[in-house]
Design a protein around this motif. Structure first.
Motif, PDB file in Angstrom:
ATOM      1  N   ASP A  81     -97.651 117.635 -68.745  1.00 17.89           N
ATOM      2  CA  ASP A  81     -97.994 116.411 -69.470  1.00 17.89           C
ATOM      3  C   ASP A  81     -98.340 115.298 -68.492  1.00 17.89           C
ATOM      4  N   ALA A  82     -99.180 114.389 -68.939  1.00 15.24           N
ATOM      5  CA  ALA A  82     -99.466 113.214 -68.115  1.00 15.24           C
ATOM      6  C   ALA A  82     -98.247 112.309 -68.046  1.00 15.24           C
ATOM      7  N   ASN A  83     -97.410 112.351 -69.096  1.00 12.41           N
ATOM      8  CA  ASN A  83     -96.192 111.545 -69.138  1.00 12.41           C
ATOM      9  C   ASN A  83     -94.981 112.399 -68.804  1.00 12.41           C
ATOM     10  N   LEU A  84     -94.006 111.804 -68.139  1.00 13.56           N
ATOM     11  CA  LEU A  84     -92.839 112.546 -67.652  1.00 13.56           C
ATOM     12  C   LEU A  84     -91.708 112.657 -68.680  1.00 13.56           C
ATOM     13  N   LYS A  85     -91.829 111.985 -69.823  1.00  4.98           N
ATOM     14  CA  LYS A  85     -90.690 111.857 -70.728  1.00  4.98           C
ATOM     15  C   LYS A  85     -90.205 113.190 -71.294  1.00  4.98           C
ATOM     16  N   ARG A  86     -91.124 114.055 -71.756  1.00  2.00           N
ATOM     17  CA  ARG A  86     -90.705 115.291 -72.435  1.00  2.00           C
ATOM     18  C   ARG A  86     -89.854 116.183 -71.556  1.00  2.00           C
ATOM     19  N   THR A  87     -90.217 116.313 -70.298  1.00  2.00           N
ATOM     20  CA  THR A  87     -89.502 117.253 -69.426  1.00  2.00           C
ATOM     21  C   THR A  87     -88.421 116.605 -68.567  1.00  2.00           C
ATOM     22  N   THR A  88     -88.561 115.298 -68.293  1.00  2.00           N
ATOM     23  CA  THR A  88     -87.576 114.660 -67.390  1.00  2.00           C
ATOM     24  C   THR A  88     -86.836 113.484 -68.009  1.00  2.00           C
ATOM     25  N   GLY A  89     -87.336 112.966 -69.123  1.00  2.00           N
ATOM     26  CA  GLY A  89     -86.693 111.824 -69.764  1.00  2.00           C
ATOM     27  C   GLY A  89     -87.237 110.473 -69.338  1.00  2.00           C
ATOM     28  N   LEU A  90     -88.004 110.405 -68.265  1.00  3.13           N
ATOM     29  CA  LEU A  90     -88.568 109.149 -67.792  1.00  3.13           C
ATOM     30  C   LEU A  90     -89.878 108.864 -68.516  1.00  3.13           C
ATOM     31  N   ASP A  91     -89.926 107.742 -69.238  1.00  2.08           N
ATOM     32  CA  ASP A  91     -91.128 107.392 -69.983  1.00  2.08           C
ATOM     33  C   ASP A  91     -92.103 106.659 -69.067  1.00  2.08           C
ATOM     34  N   ALA A  92     -92.833 107.434 -68.297  1.00  5.36           N
ATOM     35  CA  ALA A  92     -93.817 106.868 -67.365  1.00  5.36           C
ATOM     36  C   ALA A  92     -94.903 107.895 -67.119  1.00  5.36           C
ATOM     37  N   ASN A  93     -96.119 107.422 -66.928  1.00  3.25           N
ATOM     38  CA  ASN A  93     -97.218 108.319 -66.590  1.00  3.25           C
ATOM     39  C   ASN A  93     -97.136 108.713 -65.125  1.00  3.25           C
ATOM     40  N   ILE A  94     -97.594 109.911 -64.805  1.00  3.07           N
ATOM     41  CA  ILE A  94     -97.443 110.441 -63.453  1.00  3.07           C
ATOM     42  C   ILE A  94     -98.157 109.571 -62.418  1.00  3.07           C
ATOM     43  N   TRP A  95     -99.269 108.962 -62.765  1.00  7.74           N
ATOM     44  CA  TRP A  95    -100.012 108.156 -61.794  1.00  7.74           C
ATOM     45  C   TRP A  95     -99.390 106.768 -61.592  1.00  7.74           C
ATOM     46  N   GLU A  96     -98.323 106.466 -62.365  1.00  4.60           N
ATOM     47  CA  GLU A  96     -97.664 105.165 -62.240  1.00  4.60           C
ATOM     48  C   GLU A  96     -96.452 105.202 -61.320  1.00  4.60           C
ATOM     49  N   VAL A  97     -96.041 106.407 -60.918  1.00  3.96           N
ATOM     50  CA  VAL A  97     -94.828 106.545 -60.095  1.00  3.96           C
ATOM     51  C   VAL A  97     -95.163 107.258 -58.792  1.00  3.96           C
ATOM     52  N   ASP A  98     -94.306 107.044 -57.776  1.00  3.40           N
ATOM     53  CA  ASP A  98     -94.549 107.691 -56.491  1.00  3.40           C
ATOM     54  C   ASP A  98     -93.789 109.010 -56.401  1.00  3.40           C
ATOM     55  N   GLU A  99     -94.024 109.730 -55.326  1.00  3.01           N
ATOM     56  CA  GLU A  99     -93.423 111.053 -55.165  1.00  3.01           C
ATOM     57  C   GLU A  99     -91.905 110.988 -55.139  1.00  3.01           C
ATOM     58  N   LYS A 100     -91.336 110.003 -54.454  1.00  2.00           N
ATOM     59  CA  LYS A 100     -89.880 109.903 -54.345  1.00  2.00           C
ATOM     60  C   LYS A 100     -89.239 109.772 -55.723  1.00  2.00           C
ATOM     61  N   THR A 101     -89.843 108.946 -56.591  1.00  2.00           N
ATOM     62  CA  THR A 101     -89.303 108.762 -57.941  1.00  2.00           C
ATOM     63  C   THR A 101     -89.316 110.078 -58.705  1.00  2.00           C
ATOM     64  N   VAL A 102     -90.416 110.813 -58.593  1.00  2.00           N
ATOM     65  CA  VAL A 102     -90.545 112.094 -59.288  1.00  2.00           C
ATOM     66  C   VAL A 102     -89.526 113.090 -58.761  1.00  2.00           C
TER      67      VAL A 102
END
Length: 596
Positions: A393-414
């Motif tokens: 998904d483009a958004n991280l919420k379904r699999t990780t719980g974080l409601d953010a798009n992948i291009w809005e966060v950096d690698e460390k956050t992911v």
């Protein structure tokens, strides 16, 4: 009740051999004709749209052309006539049976041809077209045509089933459609046999059924249950007769093998006949209840003294029908499916295998390897700082719980997120992996199909993917795939040695010769034998997704696609290993002869 049952049986059985003969000819001629017409229409659309292929990327622009719309409407009219031609034939034949009249195959074809044209009256056509999907999705076996095989694509059904609200709405809509068709069933005889219009006959039948709707519904249910009971009794009798014949004919050592041979032959014929007779049973019930509601008096059958000539003619007709049924049941149209024997279909674990572990994780990859998958499909996206991570998904919420798009966060956050808990507490703490971690974990263990997801925010996505593949020397064990053709073109230009696959839900072409794609990955519904043959002629491979149910898995194996994309590689491998086996036959032989 006794009178209704007797009348219904006479309506359905009076011309049973005529109906079977009609159905076989209808399927053989119809499928061949409809296949050629469909291919011709699609090729015409390619030419009018001035495109090399039709896919999900260009379907909107292609079908918006006026000439294409005309072609599609023409195809819809032809298909509609094909469906209603059979419905008309069934009702005409059962009407003749209700009247006690014998009907020849030629007379049935002639009458069906003329009377089915009545559905195209301008007052009927809107209703007729609207009923097509209803008939395809209903529980009522009104037709045994291609429409009977209509199914909602599995990936759409999976999406619906995973959303409670959508599933509830879907069930309600499906229920309402079946209720609508129930009240429409008795309009078909009025339209086809009497030339009435759907709306008028529907209102009239609704008034007649106002106090009888539950009784009528129970009669239809009883018809279905009685048909199933008769089919079961017939099956048991067939098994017992074959068992008895084999005991008389065979030496003890060959009795089991002879039983298996006879069973496969006769069960194939029986399955074809039952499939056809199911529609006959419904039609005869509809005709009987329709006349009862109208208060019609059934004509008394005229008793004619049989002559040698009439008996001989009838015997020859029945023998010819059974011979046609035997031959037809040996074909793929009759369900006698021959699977390719080369065993080249690769099992591809979708999202690295999303059934036994969290999707797109190292844990899922390990499960795919353990399940014996040939390849794992993974999804690659970029973070804000350009890192390549495995995420669908483009958004991280379904699999990780974080409601953010992948291009809005950096690698460390992911990397600090938990991608396992949403699947199961057993996988708590499972991280979102990087592409490099997936490459290293799969090296010398399993091939990778790397799907590049286009979000519009990527920068250097293809270049970085190729660079990482080359850094671990996995050019020959990786495939770069995408729904975005531009990404594939860039990949083939940067790394011609790495195979590419174009992913699309819909695909039709007359060449399948895209120079930047080494293969195609299509939704199972659009997979055909013709597509596979033509793609192979161009040196391309064909994969089909996402097959998690028996019907779709077996379709892919039957056609012999190069790859079967599934969330459950263990199940796919089971069906692949058991190709040609008959579980029911195995159970029967174990019961009758003991397990060996």
């Amino acid at each position: 009740m006794k009178h209704t049952i007797k009348t219904g049986l006479r309506a359905g059985l009076k011309n049973w051999s005529t109906l079977l003969c009609f159905e076989i000819l209808y399927k053989i001629i119809g499928v061949s004709l409809m296949g050629n017409i469909t291919e011709g229409l699609l090729n015409a659309i390619l030419k009018t749209g001035n495109v090399a292929f039709i896919s999900q990327e260009n379907i909107g622009s292609v079908i918006s052309r006026p000439l294409t719309i005309v072609i599609l409407l023409g195809g819809l009219i032809i298909f509609t006539y094909y469906v209603y031609f059979e419905i008309a034939a069934l009702l005409i034949c059962c009407e003749a049976g209700w009247r006690g009249e014998h009907l020849t195959v030629w007379a049935l074809w002639k009458q069906a041809f003329l009377r089915s044209l009545r559905v195209f009256h301008y007052k009927n056509l809107p209703v007729v077209l609207a009923l097509l999907p209803v008939i395809g999705l209903s529980v009522f076996p009104l037709t045994n045509s291609l429409l009977k095989g209509f199914r909602i694509p599995e990936f759409i059904m999976d999406f619906i089933q995973n959303n409670f609200l959508m599933l509830t709405v879907f069930v309600l809509v499906l229920t309402l459609l079946n209720v609508l068709l129930f009240f429409t069933l008795f309009s078909f005889p009025a339209v086809i046999l009497k030339g009435d219009h759907f709306i008028g006959s529907w209102r009239q039948n609704a008034r007649l059924m106002k106090k009888k709707k539950w009784k009528t519904a129970l009669w239809l249910l009883a018809c279905i249950l009685a048909f199933l009971l008769v089919a079961f009794i017939g099956f048991v009798m067939m098994v017992l007769i074959l068992w008895g014949v084999c005991r008389l004919e065979a030496f003890p050592a060959g009795e089991k093998s002879l039983f298996e041979f006879y069973y496969l032959k006769w069960s194939a014929m029986g399955a074809v006949a039952l499939s056809m007779l199911g529609s006959v049973a419904l039609s005869s019930t509809v005709i009987t209840l329709y006349h009862d509601d109208q208060g019609d008096i059934q004509p008394q059958p005229q008793k004619k003294k049989p002559t040698v000539k009439s008996v001989l003619r009838r015997t020859v007709a029945i023998a010819a029908t059974l011979a046609m049924l035997a031959v037809y049941s040996e074909t793929e149209l009759g369900g006698n499916i021959v699977y390719p024997t080369d065993g080249k279909t690769e099992i591809v674990a979708h999202r690295a295998g999303a059934v036994f572990a969290p999707e797109n994780t190292l844990a899922a990859l390990r499960e795919a390897v353990a399940a014996g998958a040939d390849m794992a499909e993974i999804d690659v996206q970029q973070t804000r700082d350009g890192a390549l991570v495995i995420l669908h998904d483009a958004n991280l919420k379904r699999t990780t719980g974080l409601d953010a798009n992948i291009w809005e966060v950096d690698e460390k956050t992911v990397r600090d997120l938990d991608a396992g808990t949403s699947f199961s507490s057993e996988f708590r703490g499972e991280p979102v992996p990087t592409l490099m971690e997936m490459l290293e974990a799969s090296q010398n263990r399993i091939q990778l199909m790397i799907e590049l997801k286009s979000t519009g925010h990527e920068h250097g996505l293809v270049e970085k993917t190729v660079e990482q593949i080359r850094s671990v020397h996995m050019e020959q064990s990786c495939i770069i795939a995408s729904m975005d053709q531009e990404l594939l073109k860039e990949s083939k230009k940067l790394a011609p040695e790495i195979r590419t696959v174009y992913i699309t839900a819909l695909l039709y072409s007359d060449l399948y010769d895209l120079d930047y794609a080494d293969g195609y990955s299509v939704e199972t519904t659009s997979l055909t034998s013709v597509m596979l043959i033509q793609a192979h002629l161009e040196g391309k491979k064909v994969y089909a997704w996402t097959a998690n149910k028996e019907k779709n898995i077996k379709k892919i194996l039957r056609i012999g696609a190069d790859g079967l994309v599934t969330d459950n590689p263990e199940l796919a491998r089971y069906y692949q290993d058991s190709v040609g086996e008959n579980m029911l036959l195995q159970l029967l032989t174990d019961m009758l002869y003991g397990s060996s």
